[in-house]
Design a protein around this motif. Sequence first.
Motif, PDB file in Angstrom:
ATOM      1  N   LYS A   8       0.869  -1.170   0.000  1.00  0.00           N
ATOM      2  CA  LYS A   8       0.000   0.000   0.000  1.00  0.00           C
ATOM      3  C   LYS A   8       0.908   1.223   0.000  1.00  0.00           C
ATOM      4  O   LYS A   8       1.896   1.266   0.710  1.00  0.00           O
ATOM      5  N   HIS A   9       0.571   2.213  -0.807  1.00  0.00           N
ATOM      6  CA  HIS A   9       1.405   3.403  -0.937  1.00  0.00           C
ATOM      7  C   HIS A   9       0.713   4.637  -0.370  1.00  0.00           C
ATOM      8  O   HIS A   9      -0.495   4.805  -0.542  1.00  0.00           O
ATOM      9  N   SER A  16      -6.210   6.513  -6.214  1.00  0.00           N
ATOM     10  CA  SER A  16      -7.344   5.616  -6.002  1.00  0.00           C
ATOM     11  C   SER A  16      -8.626   6.302  -6.460  1.00  0.00           C
ATOM     12  O   SER A  16      -8.637   7.497  -6.746  1.00  0.00           O
ATOM     13  N   TRP A  88       2.100  -3.096   4.334  1.00  0.00           N
ATOM     14  CA  TRP A  88       2.089  -4.279   3.481  1.00  0.00           C
ATOM     15  C   TRP A  88       1.304  -5.405   4.117  1.00  0.00           C
ATOM     16  O   TRP A  88       1.064  -5.420   5.305  1.00  0.00           O
ATOM     17  N   SER A 107      -8.196  -3.891  -1.817  1.00  0.00           N
ATOM     18  CA  SER A 107      -8.345  -2.570  -2.430  1.00  0.00           C
ATOM     19  C   SER A 107      -9.706  -1.956  -2.145  1.00  0.00           C
ATOM     20  O   SER A 107      -9.878  -0.743  -2.203  1.00  0.00           O
ATOM     21  N   GLU A 119      -8.031   1.584  -3.965  1.00  0.00           N
ATOM     22  CA  GLU A 119      -6.650   1.997  -4.191  1.00  0.00           C
ATOM     23  C   GLU A 119      -5.908   0.947  -5.007  1.00  0.00           C
ATOM     24  O   GLU A 119      -6.280  -0.219  -5.026  1.00  0.00           O
ATOM     25  N   LEU A 121      -2.933  -1.451  -5.363  1.00  0.00           N
ATOM     26  CA  LEU A 121      -1.971  -2.158  -4.531  1.00  0.00           C
ATOM     27  C   LEU A 121      -0.914  -2.758  -5.443  1.00  0.00           C
ATOM     28  O   LEU A 121      -1.227  -3.288  -6.513  1.00  0.00           O
TER      29      LEU A 121
END
Length: 135
Positions: A8-9, A16, A88, A107, A119, A121
């Motif tokens: 995940k950022h 997203s 993560w 997500s 979002e 991933l």
Amino acid sequence: MPKYLLLKHYRGAPASVNDVPMDQWTPEEISAHVQYMQDFATRLEETGEFVQHLALAPQGTFVRSDGEGRPPITDGPFAETKDLIAGWTIIDVETYERAVELAGELSAAPGAGGKPVQEWLELRPFFTGLPTVTE
């Protein structure tokens, strides 16, 4: 079974659908998001597909060697200029298709307004062996 890392950022990934930063969510929205992720992990623990998940703070520093006998060099805490990992999840699944399916589920965690974040991933397999070098 192959292991996959779902990243995940905070930033650096494509935006997203529900692109409201978490620092603008209400406490209830954050709680719902975290609960979704906990429920996801619990369900995967029951199937034997869950390995680990952790969240990371947005602050980070890059560090590198500056050569033998010299102190390491850092780039400083300039989070606004970096692609930052938010956290993560590690899964252990039978197939790539199953990994994609689970990434899609993760997500869909709720975000602002209770709507799915949707979002992006990053799905990465773990190295299962070193390449063989022949001469």
